[in-house]
Design a protein around this motif. Structure first.
Motif, PDB file in Angstrom:
ATOM      1  N   ALA A 116       0.828  -1.205   0.000  1.00  0.00           N
ATOM      2  CA  ALA A 116       0.000   0.000   0.000  1.00  0.00           C
ATOM      3  C   ALA A 116       0.863   1.257   0.000  1.00  0.00           C
ATOM      4  CB  ALA A 116      -0.916  -0.007   1.225  1.00  0.00           C
ATOM      5  N   LEU A 117       1.936   1.247   0.787  1.00  0.00           N
ATOM      6  CA  LEU A 117       2.812   2.417   0.851  1.00  0.00           C
ATOM      7  C   LEU A 117       3.518   2.657  -0.477  1.00  0.00           C
ATOM      8  CD1 LEU A 117       4.446   2.068   4.399  1.00  0.00           C
ATOM      9  CD2 LEU A 117       2.807   3.807   3.637  1.00  0.00           C
ATOM     10  N   HIS A 152      11.048   9.183  -0.026  1.00  0.00           N
ATOM     11  CA  HIS A 152      11.759   8.830   1.208  1.00  0.00           C
ATOM     12  C   HIS A 152      11.062   7.688   1.948  1.00  0.00           C
ATOM     13  CE1 HIS A 152      13.368  12.774   0.170  1.00  0.00           C
ATOM     14  NE2 HIS A 152      14.438  12.431   0.867  1.00  0.00           N
ATOM     15  N   VAL A 153       9.752   7.614   1.830  1.00  0.00           N
ATOM     16  CA  VAL A 153       9.040   6.448   2.372  1.00  0.00           C
ATOM     17  C   VAL A 153       9.439   5.196   1.592  1.00  0.00           C
ATOM     18  CG1 VAL A 153       6.766   5.393   2.699  1.00  0.00           C
ATOM     19  CG2 VAL A 153       7.109   7.808   3.238  1.00  0.00           C
ATOM     20  N   LEU A 154       9.624   5.356   0.277  1.00  0.00           N
ATOM     21  CA  LEU A 154      10.056   4.212  -0.528  1.00  0.00           C
ATOM     22  C   LEU A 154      11.450   3.728  -0.122  1.00  0.00           C
ATOM     23  CD1 LEU A 154       8.845   5.226  -4.117  1.00  0.00           C
ATOM     24  CD2 LEU A 154       7.934   3.404  -2.659  1.00  0.00           C
ATOM     25  N   GLY A 188       3.957   7.539   7.183  1.00  0.00           N
ATOM     26  CA  GLY A 188       4.173   6.367   6.324  1.00  0.00           C
ATOM     27  C   GLY A 188       5.051   5.324   6.980  1.00  0.00           C
ATOM     28  N   ILE A 189       6.166   5.756   7.572  1.00  0.00           N
ATOM     29  CA  ILE A 189       7.075   4.792   8.180  1.00  0.00           C
ATOM     30  C   ILE A 189       6.495   4.218   9.461  1.00  0.00           C
ATOM     31  CG2 ILE A 189       9.401   4.473   9.111  1.00  0.00           C
ATOM     32  CD1 ILE A 189      10.386   6.611   7.215  1.00  0.00           C
ATOM     33  N   ALA A 190       5.747   5.012  10.229  1.00  0.00           N
ATOM     34  CA  ALA A 190       5.097   4.488  11.432  1.00  0.00           C
ATOM     35  C   ALA A 190       4.084   3.408  11.067  1.00  0.00           C
ATOM     36  CB  ALA A 190       4.421   5.623  12.194  1.00  0.00           C
TER      37      ALA A 190
END
Length: 845
Positions: free
Chosen positions: A557-558, A581-583, A761-763
């Motif tokens: 999903a992210l 950066h989430v990727l 996103g990372i959380a």
């Protein structure tokens, strides 16, 4: 046999070429020499029988084939040949007929009867030649080692010195005389004037131990199989007051067994001596002093007196310090014989290349780690059979391997399915090339070693045919197997394959997980390491989830959301930065999950190389095509080096910074994990290591270290964060990482919305394994997540041409173009896999 007293004179011409210890038996006088059944001979009596048999063999030099049991006739004929200057040829009874047909001996001892076929030899025998011994297993006409008089005498003298054999010792034969190790036991004791007790009883037979105790046995010799038998008969609890030494050779004994027998010896007052040798060196080349056995159980020690070792570089020796063992000494054979004509040859070998791979320890001891010939090549990979056996054998499970190029055959004592899965996954082998079967009793040669051809036949015979009705899968398992084969480009997938074992990665994970959910209704969290067969079997218990309650894996999903945000922000449809950066964090998460598996170090490295290639190849191909057709980028972009050598000012050359960063990180981590200490550190501290790397990365984030290259070092901490998140198995670990995330992201960009998006996103990645996703959206999420790299690469060339028409059209076209390119690449990969498999099938035919 007839006893002649006094002994006849042996012709002087023959004695000049005799082996000294066989010629001079009488010098030990009335000491006990041989116990054979009810007969007991002194050395004087043994010498008389040897001389009488020498007379029967006649003058000149003859080729004398000696075959039979461990009895008086075989021993006397062998000694007579050596004492009278003839050439002895020792072979097991099963090979006697074939060897006699191939070499046409002048005299034959078979069934206890000596047949002298001709008065003069039919062969041209080299003056130094004394003994011929087979070097291969159970073939009908083995290659022979040509051993000289000096070889036999020198090796016997060296072993006597190494082991401290005394004239009061008594060796009870545990090995056949036609096996060079068993013959060496006899030679050394006769040289020293000690006694030899001849018997064919196995150490598993109570009669053997009755004889051993009655005759006051002091010396016991065994191969690894002997020690397996000793364990079965309760050797550790036996009372053997005169036992003085136990020697082991003929193959590798496990370090645990070495330690155990060394300790038994210490408590029982006898020495346990590990030795190492080959027929080509007239038996033994090395020994491990008993005092070192417990401390260095994986080694074979040092060279015997008069010998020396060196390690020669060979292609198979890939580990540092490993080479082929090369031995030099007076016991090295003259050379090989493959036909009677070779018996006239002199020395053709000066240094013995053993074929064994070894390293030298800091203490100067030789440690054997494998064998050059114990390799098979499967799917382009060299598989070390000894390594596979050592890695997979353990308490309650015995594993023995054989095979040929393209085929690995494995015999196990239990759990064949689990062993097969482990081999396929650990060594990344095509499952069709691995056959595993339960073999209750390993077939062995007379010398105790495993009979490899017979073992291969047993494994094949014990393996049910794939089409047998009992093993034929139902429709669902086969559909799942076909799905894996199609999406992963692995037509060799079997029902025992897993996603990770077939080389699956984050690019194929999403699509396959959704396709599996469509087929099964629900998939377990660990489906990527679950065999296809088990997934199909568990489908009956799966609860069908209604379409509005469906969920999708968080990383998928992210990735889908992030790539949409990246394209939409660039096209001006809306602005939500932070997706790239989430990727980066998601890449770290998937790196830990798919590439840091339980496989061995080399397999991991191969998996990392494949993962890297799946990023580099399409990136270089696309950027190269753009450079060839336009002037938008430069050569540094094509080779993904703009981040290292490009301008520090933001230009269009920085469009691919994300790809370059990912490649740099993966290359550096592959290099680090290629180091055995780092590999061991990661396995021992799977959470602590990425946390340490996270700390290192934060030095770049806060510019404690010089930034050096924009957009690279400062984002490594996010990759390390994703890695740590994948390894965080406890709530307090996730909580600690959340705190680090909340403290370190703010202030990084000076853009609160962007920083909040990254934290959220990372959380989510850290705390939620899955997120809700209605069924109609799952297919879109699957495609976008799987195609995210291709979308990122191509959108720079797509959206600028359509953004003036409408940003939404530009975004849709960018997503569609990237997805189409991904689909074409996936189909090409699958087709290449089918063609490779077809090629392997043709080569096997």
């Amino acid at each position: 046999m007839t006893v002649v007293s006094p002994p006849p004179r042996v012709p002087a011409a023959a004695t000049r070429t005799a082996v000294p210890f066989a010629r001079d038996l009488a010098r030990h006088g009335d000491r006990l020499a041989v116990v054979a059944g009810t007969e007991r001979w002194t050395y004087r009596e043994l010498a008389q029988r040897v001389a009488a048999t020498a007379v029967r063999l006649g003058g000149g030099r003859k080729l004398v084939l000696v075959s039979g049991a461990n009895d008086a006739a075989q021993l006397v004929t062998y000694l007579a040949a050596l004492a009278a200057g003839h050439v002895a040829l020792l072979v097991p009874p099963a090979q006697a007929g074939a060897v006699a047909a191939a070499y046409d001996p002048d005299a034959v001892l078979s069934g206890g009867e000596l047949d002298v076929r001709r008065p003069e030899s039919a062969h041209d025998l080299h003056p130094e030649l004394a003994l011929l011994m087979p070097t291969s297993g159970s073939t009908g006409s083995p290659k022979l080692a040509r051993l000289s008089h000096e070889n036999l005498q020198a090796n016997a003298e060296s072993i006597v010195e190494s082991l401290g054999i005394q004239d009061t010792d008594r060796a009870v034969t545990t090995l056949p005389l036609h096996y060079v190790y068993g013959l060496s036991v006899v030679n050394t004791h006769l040289l020293r004037g000690a006694a030899v007790v001849l018997t064919d009883h196995s150490v598993a037979d109570a009669c053997f131990w009755d004889l051993f105790k009655a005759e006051g046995g002091t010396t016991l010799a065994g191969v690894p199989h002997t020690f397996d038998l000793l364990d079965r008969v309760g050797f550790a609890g036996m009372r053997l007051p005169r036992l003085r030494s136990v020697t082991q050779a003929g193959g590798r004994l496990s370090p645990a067994q070495v330690v155990r027998y060394a300790e038994l010896g210490r408590r029982g007052g006898w020495d346990f001596v590990v030795m190492y040798g080959q027929t080509e060196a007239t038996a033994r080349m090395a020994y491990l002093p008993p005092a070192l056995a417990a401390e260095h159980p994986s080694t074979v020690g040092v060279a015997i007196p008069g010998g020396s070792f060196s390690l020669a570089p060979v292609p198979e020796a890939t580990a540092p310090g490993v080479g082929e063992v090369v031995y030099e000494g007076p016991n090295v054979m003259l050379g090989y014989a493959t036909s009677p004509a070779d018996l006239a040859l002199g020395r053709t070998v000066t240094a013995l290349r053993t074929g064994d791979l070894a390293r030298r320890t800091p203490d100067g001891l030789i440690e054997i780690v494998g064998r050059r010939s114990r390799f098979v090549k499967i799917a382009g990979l060299r598989i070390d059979l000894d390594h596979v056996e050592a890695e997979l054998s353990g308490p309650g499970r015995t594993v023995r391997c054989t095979g040929a190029d393209g085929e690995l055959l494995v015999a196990v004592s239990t759990d064949p399915d689990a062993v097969r899965r482990e081999i396929v996954e650990r060594y990344r082998l095509p499952a069709h090339a691995v056959t595993v079967a339960v073999v209750s009793e390993l077939p062995r040669l007379a010398n105790g070693k495993v009979d490899q051809p017979a073992l291969a036949a047993l494994v094949r015979a014990a393996t049910p045919a794939p089409a047998a009705p009992a093993d034929e899968p139902g429709p669902l398992p086969e559909r799942l197997r076909a799905l894996y084969a199609e999406l992963l480009g692995r037509p060799d997938a079997t029902l025992d394959s897993t996603f990770v074992g077939l080389g699956g990665d984050s690019l194929s994970y999403v699509e396959l997980s959704i396709r599996l959910e469509e087929a099964l209704g629900a998939v377990p969290a660990n489906w990527h390491v679950t065999p296809i067969r088990a997934l199909a079997a568990g489908s009956a218990d799966a609860v069908r989830v209604r379409w509005w309650a469906r969920r999708v894996e968080t990383t998928a999903a992210l990735r889908a959301l992030a790539i949409v945000c990246v394209v939409a922000t660039h096209a001006g449809l809306f602005t939500l930065q932070g997706g790239a950066h989430v990727l980066v964090a998601a890449a770290g998460f998937n790196f830990a999950r798919f590439r840091l598996t339980g496989a061995d170090r080399l397999t991991r490295l191969r998996q990392q190389a494949v993962s890297l290639a799946r990023v580099v190849v399409p990136s270089v191909a696309w950027i190269g095509a753009v450079v060839a057709l336009t002037d938008q980028y430069g050569p540094l972009n094509v080779v993904l080096l703009n981040g290292l050598f490009g301008s520090p000012t933001w230009t269009s050359d920085w469009h691919f910074w994300f790809v370059e960063v990912l490649v740099y990180i993966l290359v550096v981590l592959a290099a680090l994990l290629a180091l055995p200490p780092v590999d061991r550190l990661e396995r021992r501290f799977p959470f602590a290591l990425p946390v340490a790397l996270l700390g290192f990365g934060l030095l770049g984030r806060y510019e404690v270290l010089d930034r050096g290259v924009p957009h690279t070092m400062p984002v490594f901490w996010l990759f390390a964060f994703g890695w740590a998140a994948a390894r965080a198995s406890r709530w307090w670990q996730r909580l600690a990482l959340t705190a680090v995330l909340a403290l370190t992201v703010p202030g990084f960009f000076g853009n609160s919305a962007r920083e909040l998006a990254i934290v959220a996103g990372i959380a989510l990645l850290l705390w939620c394994a899955t997120v809700p996703c209605p069924a109609p959206l799952q297919r879109a999420v699957s495609v976008l997540a799987s195609a995210s790299l291709y979308i990122y690469l191509t959108h720079w060339q797509v959206y600028p041409r359509l953004v003036d028409v409408h940003p939404a059209l530009a975004v849709a076209a960018s997503l569609g173009a990237g997805a189409l390119l991904w689909w074409l690449a996936s189909r090409a990969t699958a087709l290449a896999g089918v063609m490779r498999q077809a090629g392997r099938d043709r080569s096997r035919r």
